[in-house]
Design a protein around this motif. Structure first.
Motif, PDB file in Angstrom:
ATOM      1  N   LYS A  40      -0.547  25.198  -0.644  1.00 49.34           N
ATOM      2  CA  LYS A  40       0.687  24.839  -1.365  1.00 49.34           C
ATOM      3  C   LYS A  40       1.049  23.359  -1.264  1.00 49.34           C
ATOM      4  CE  LYS A  40       5.575  26.316  -1.263  1.00 49.34           C
ATOM      5  NZ  LYS A  40       6.466  27.302  -0.601  1.00 49.34           N
ATOM      6  N   TYR A  41       1.052  22.815  -0.050  1.00 48.86           N
ATOM      7  CA  TYR A  41       1.613  21.468   0.139  1.00 48.86           C
ATOM      8  C   TYR A  41       0.572  20.368  -0.084  1.00 48.86           C
ATOM      9  CZ  TYR A  41       5.912  23.545   1.765  1.00 48.86           C
ATOM     10  OH  TYR A  41       7.077  24.260   1.810  1.00 48.86           O
ATOM     11  N   PRO A  42       1.010  19.215  -0.563  1.00 47.34           N
ATOM     12  CA  PRO A  42       0.076  18.106  -0.795  1.00 47.34           C
ATOM     13  C   PRO A  42      -0.637  17.678   0.481  1.00 47.34           C
ATOM     14  CG  PRO A  42       2.164  17.676  -1.898  1.00 47.34           C
ATOM     15  CD  PRO A  42       2.380  18.890  -1.045  1.00 47.34           C
ATOM     16  N   ARG A  43      -1.883  17.249   0.296  1.00 45.51           N
ATOM     17  CA  ARG A  43      -2.700  16.815   1.432  1.00 45.51           C
ATOM     18  C   ARG A  43      -2.180  15.497   1.998  1.00 45.51           C
ATOM     19  NH1 ARG A  43      -8.290  17.327   2.507  1.00 45.51           N
ATOM     20  NH2 ARG A  43      -8.831  16.043   4.304  1.00 45.51           N
ATOM     21  N   ARG A  44      -1.866  14.546   1.132  1.00 40.59           N
ATOM     22  CA  ARG A  44      -1.381  13.259   1.625  1.00 40.59           C
ATOM     23  C   ARG A  44      -0.689  12.489   0.504  1.00 40.59           C
ATOM     24  NH1 ARG A  44      -7.400  10.627   2.701  1.00 40.59           N
ATOM     25  NH2 ARG A  44      -8.000  10.368   0.515  1.00 40.59           N
ATOM     26  N   CYS A  45       0.103  11.486   0.894  1.00 41.70           N
ATOM     27  CA  CYS A  45       0.777  10.658  -0.103  1.00 41.70           C
ATOM     28  C   CYS A  45       0.892   9.235   0.418  1.00 41.70           C
ATOM     29  CB  CYS A  45       2.157  11.209  -0.442  1.00 41.70           C
ATOM     30  SG  CYS A  45       3.368  11.039   0.869  1.00 41.70           S
ATOM     31  N   LEU A  46       1.086   8.322  -0.521  1.00 41.97           N
ATOM     32  CA  LEU A  46       1.249   6.917  -0.179  1.00 41.97           C
ATOM     33  C   LEU A  46       2.412   6.364  -0.995  1.00 41.97           C
ATOM     34  CD1 LEU A  46      -0.065   4.443   1.329  1.00 41.97           C
ATOM     35  CD2 LEU A  46      -1.360   4.024  -0.757  1.00 41.97           C
ATOM     36  N   ALA A  47       3.312   5.649  -0.326  1.00 41.51           N
ATOM     37  CA  ALA A  47       4.397   4.944  -1.022  1.00 41.51           C
ATOM     38  C   ALA A  47       4.179   3.454  -0.819  1.00 41.51           C
ATOM     39  CB  ALA A  47       5.751   5.366  -0.457  1.00 41.51           C
ATOM     40  N   VAL A  48       4.301   2.682  -1.896  1.00 42.72           N
ATOM     41  CA  VAL A  48       3.996   1.252  -1.809  1.00 42.72           C
ATOM     42  C   VAL A  48       5.095   0.414  -2.451  1.00 42.72           C
ATOM     43  CG1 VAL A  48       1.493   1.526  -1.721  1.00 42.72           C
ATOM     44  CG2 VAL A  48       2.607   1.393  -3.945  1.00 42.72           C
ATOM     45  N   ALA A  49       5.284  -0.808  -1.937  1.00 40.45           N
ATOM     46  CA  ALA A  49       6.192  -1.783  -2.533  1.00 40.45           C
ATOM     47  C   ALA A  49       5.358  -2.732  -3.383  1.00 40.45           C
ATOM     48  CB  ALA A  49       6.927  -2.553  -1.443  1.00 40.45           C
ATOM     49  N   LEU A  50       5.828  -2.997  -4.607  1.00 40.04           N
ATOM     50  CA  LEU A  50       5.035  -3.761  -5.568  1.00 40.04           C
ATOM     51  C   LEU A  50       5.828  -4.978  -6.063  1.00 40.04           C
ATOM     52  CD1 LEU A  50       3.978  -0.603  -7.612  1.00 40.04           C
ATOM     53  CD2 LEU A  50       2.586  -1.770  -5.882  1.00 40.04           C
ATOM     54  N   PRO A  51       5.715  -6.124  -5.381  1.00 37.60           N
ATOM     55  CA  PRO A  51       6.438  -7.324  -5.833  1.00 37.60           C
ATOM     56  C   PRO A  51       5.777  -7.917  -7.082  1.00 37.60           C
ATOM     57  CG  PRO A  51       5.158  -7.821  -3.860  1.00 37.60           C
ATOM     58  CD  PRO A  51       4.969  -6.357  -4.138  1.00 37.60           C
ATOM     59  N   VAL A  52       6.583  -8.211  -8.076  1.00 36.75           N
ATOM     60  CA  VAL A  52       6.073  -8.778  -9.326  1.00 36.75           C
ATOM     61  C   VAL A  52       6.905 -10.008  -9.681  1.00 36.75           C
ATOM     62  CG1 VAL A  52       5.787  -8.402 -11.813  1.00 36.75           C
ATOM     63  CG2 VAL A  52       5.202  -6.580 -10.198  1.00 36.75           C
ATOM     64  N   LYS A  53       6.209 -11.125  -9.948  1.00 35.44           N
ATOM     65  CA  LYS A  53       6.914 -12.339 -10.377  1.00 35.44           C
ATOM     66  C   LYS A  53       7.260 -12.198 -11.858  1.00 35.44           C
ATOM     67  CE  LYS A  53       6.789 -17.331  -9.914  1.00 35.44           C
ATOM     68  NZ  LYS A  53       6.043 -18.499  -9.411  1.00 35.44           N
ATOM     69  N   ARG A  54       8.551 -12.345 -12.185  1.00 32.49           N
ATOM     70  CA  ARG A  54       9.024 -12.139 -13.544  1.00 32.49           C
ATOM     71  C   ARG A  54       8.904 -13.422 -14.370  1.00 32.49           C
ATOM     72  NH1 ARG A  54      11.963  -7.274 -13.456  1.00 32.49           N
ATOM     73  NH2 ARG A  54      11.664  -7.354 -15.722  1.00 32.49           N
ATOM     74  N   ALA A  55       9.076 -13.259 -15.672  1.00 28.40           N
ATOM     75  CA  ALA A  55       8.946 -14.397 -16.604  1.00 28.40           C
ATOM     76  C   ALA A  55       9.947 -15.507 -16.285  1.00 28.40           C
ATOM     77  CB  ALA A  55       9.133 -13.899 -18.031  1.00 28.40           C
ATOM     78  N   ASP A  56      11.123 -15.149 -15.732  1.00 27.31           N
ATOM     79  CA  ASP A  56      12.144 -16.167 -15.432  1.00 27.31           C
ATOM     80  C   ASP A  56      11.962 -16.788 -14.043  1.00 27.31           C
ATOM     81  OD1 ASP A  56      12.918 -14.164 -13.706  1.00 27.31           O
ATOM     82  OD2 ASP A  56      14.884 -13.808 -14.628  1.00 27.31           O
TER      83      ASP A  56
END
Length: 424
Positions: A40-56
């Motif tokens: 039933k339950y998921p084997r594993r998971c990953l949470a990540v932070a994704l910094p993106v430089k914006r046009a401004d």
């Protein structure tokens, strides 16, 4: 005696819904306690932070996830969703459904899913590319052609898959086309992949209408969602002779009892990006579209749109779940009790996409490519076999069609876990 776990990590309504579906199916096939939570339950998971430089010049940090539900039957497989309402629980539920779907149609995959909390329409092309590449960069040690193979989903497309393939390939030092599916043809994508999910939905609709002795040329169709899956379903059904009387996207819908000019609608969306103000019929809301009188209703947008509030108001003969999880558990019971609507459950109905993704992966691994006709012929053969097995299971145990499909998928995953045993 196994001790049941209660996971708070994936806490969300959609994950609870998937778990309730699992519990019902596990009870129906008397799945042993020792296998229940493992399956039933998921084997594993990953949470990540994704910094993106914006046009401004500013920097925005987006949050992304990847959930691998089952790795017992092969590499895990599943799309990556870019949407502002993504949650870890939603991604986990989608990964779970992917496990049962792959198992049901006989693919050597487990289920996975990915997501980033972002409205891709609010990003420039450069920002979208940077976000896509950063997501893949964070996933490099977590995925691979024999570990986990992503694909497009809501808010992503073949261009994004191309960027992700390039990022992974640059990291490992050589071209790895098999790391993602749903790529451009020029990068090793498969003929027929873009239309695969919609073509599969339309094919199954045609087969079930034949079972119901309803000529497809007399059928009227309402489709909620006019993205890749909804539009390809509409085109394929129209090609079979059905009349598409309503379409919609998140900005609203269009209803035309005489039939919608799909070519005109697709051209409009190509330039305007949305259906709003399209003049091919009367404007209607998404909620009203679901309650239109029609032969076939196709929810092809997001999950949980058919609820206990509107299930009794549906006026279709066939409900084809092109989206994942569009019908809540409470709505399911109402539809079952009504007895006048035939349901094609999501794990069968929209499986065409992952089937042709599997074909793409095979072609990449062997560096041998097939023509479109061969791809579509092989796809329909697999869908026929899966449909027959679901109908047999349904008759044999007097199950609903959803329960028949889920029990087949879940049993095969449980059998694989049982056969492999527990690594100490």
């Amino acid at each position: 005696m196994s001790k049941a776990i209660v996971s708070s990590l994936y806490d969300s309504e959609v994950f609870k819904m998937a778990c309730r579906q699992f519990d019902k199916a596990a009870d129906a096939i008397n799945l042993p306690d020792a296998l229940r939570d493992r399956t039933k339950y998921p084997r594993r998971c990953l949470a990540v932070a994704l910094p993106v430089k914006r046009a401004d010049g500013s920097v925005t940090v987006f949050e992304g996830y990847r959930v691998q539900h089952n790795l017992s039957t092969g590499p895990s497989k599943g799309g990556i969703r870019f949407h502002q309402h993504v949650t870890l629980g939603e991604v986990a539920a989608l990964a779970m459904w992917m496990s049962w779907k792959c198992s049901l149609v006989g693919l050597p995959y487990g289920g996975a899913k990915g997501g980033v909390i972002v409205d891709p329409n609010q990003l420039t092309e450069n920002e979208l590319e940077h976000l896509s590449r950063r997501y893949m960069q964070e996933m490099v040690n977590f995925i691979g052609p024999h570990t986990d193979v992503p694909a497009p989903d809501v808010g992503t497309n073949e261009k994004i898959m191309g960027w992700m393939m390039d990022t992974y390939s640059n990291h490992v030092g050589h071209v790895v086309p098999a790391v993602v599916t749903g790529k451009p043809i020029s990068l090793g994508g498969s003929q027929g992949r873009r239309e695969a999910t919609g073509a599969g939905v339309a094919y199954l609709v045609k087969k079930y209408l034949e079972d119901l002795k309803i000529p497809i040329t007399k059928a009227t169709v309402a489709i909620q969602g006019f993205g890749n899956v909804g539009s390809e379903t509409a085109l394929a059904l129209a090609g079979y002779g059905a009349k598409i009387i309503a379409i919609s996207d998140y900005t609203g819908g269009i209803h035309n009892p005489k039939g919608i000019d799909l070519k005109k609608a697709l051209t409009y969306v190509q330039y305007q990006k949305v259906l709003r103000d399209f003049d091919g019929g009367e404007p209607i809301s998404n909620e009203t579209l679901l309650e239109l009188k029609c032969t076939v209703l196709v929810p092809a947008a997001l999950e949980r749109v058919i609820t206990e509030k509107n299930a009794s108001k549906l006026r279709c003969r066939l409900l084809a779940e092109a989206a994942n999880g569009p019908t809540t558990n409470a709505a399911d019971r109402i539809i079952e009790d009504r007895g006048d609507i035939e349901l094609i459950p999501d794990v069968l109905c929209n499986s065409g996409g992952v089937v042709v993704s599997y074909f793409e992966w095979l072609q990449n691994l062997s560096s041998f490519y097939w023509g479109r006709d061969e791809v579509i012929t092989k796809l329909f053969a697999i869908l026929d076999k899966a449909k027959d097995s679901v109908e047999y299971q349904m008759r044999k145990f007097k199950f609903s069609r959803r329960l028949a499909a889920l029990t087949l998928g879940i049993q095969r995953v449980a059998d694989a876990k049982q056969s492999r045993g527990l690594f100490p």
